[in-house]
Design a protein around this motif. Structure first.
Motif: not given
Length: 206
Positions: A34-56
């Motif tokens: 299973r991916p580690g916590a660091l990988l999950w955290g970085l993945s979450a930041l990357v995936v959130a990027c498009p939605y942050v731009f859209a909200a902005l």
């Protein structure tokens, strides 16, 4: 002389992979880690990027409407979020059916029967040194790279196809984890920033 050297090198690499697999099997490290916590955290930041731009972008459109400058930047951020969003797999370009490659599909059907995997509906041939399996709208697809295929003998080709059909048998292609979605976003970033993506390879024109 060169061909003999390449063959020896391929054999050495293959033996190394085989020995590594035996060691993993002997030590019990055959299950997917299973991916580690660091990988999950970085993945979450990357995936959130498009939605942050859209909200902005949406915020800029409504905060100072109808200011022209905020309208331009708001629309730009909305468009950026839309372009970077993780997307569902699409039918690969160049996918062909059973009528085009009957012998290949007969071989795939035989392997699928042995692995209890769904029958492949489409095959994609490309110029990559790789192979893959995907499901698009419940359509099992296998991609075969011409370079990999030509560099392999028959047993190796069977192993490659068996590996990819194993993904279909275990329904791996239906499980898109957070790191996989992050890779989709990163790939979208690459396509967006790589000028070669917009240039015609034959004419050199945008």
């Amino acid at each position: 002389m060169i061909e003999k050297r390449i063959q020896q090198l391929n054999q050495k690499i293959g033996e190394g992979i085989y020995l590594s697999a035996l060691q993993d099997f002997a030590s019990g490290r055959t299950s997917r880690e299973r991916p580690g916590a660091l990988l999950w955290g970085l993945s979450a930041l990357v995936v959130a990027c498009p939605y942050v731009f859209a909200a902005l972008g949406a915020g800029l459109l409504f905060v100072d409407f109808p200011n022209l400058l905020t309208l331009v930047f708001g629309a730009a951020f909305l468009g950026l979020g839309w372009m970077l969003r993780p997307r569902k797999p699409q039918l690969p370009v160049g996918a062909v059916g059973r009528d085009s490659l009957p012998e290949t599909f007969d071989l795939l059907d035989a392997i699928s029967a042995q692995l209890d995997a769904p029958k492949v509906s489409k095959v994609v041939l490309d110029n990559q040194f790789n192979a893959y399996a995907v499901e698009v709208r419940n359509t099992p697809i296998v991609g075969i790279g011409a370079l990999l295929w030509l560099a392999s003998d028959r047993p190796q080709r069977l192993a490659v196809l068996g590996h990819e059909l194993g993904h279909l048998a275990h329904r791996d292609t239906r499980r898109i984890a957070l790191p996989d979605r992050a890779l989709m976003v990163l790939n979208a970033w690459q396509n967006l920033l790589d000028m070669d993506h917009y240039v015609d390879a034959h004419t050199g024109v945008l």
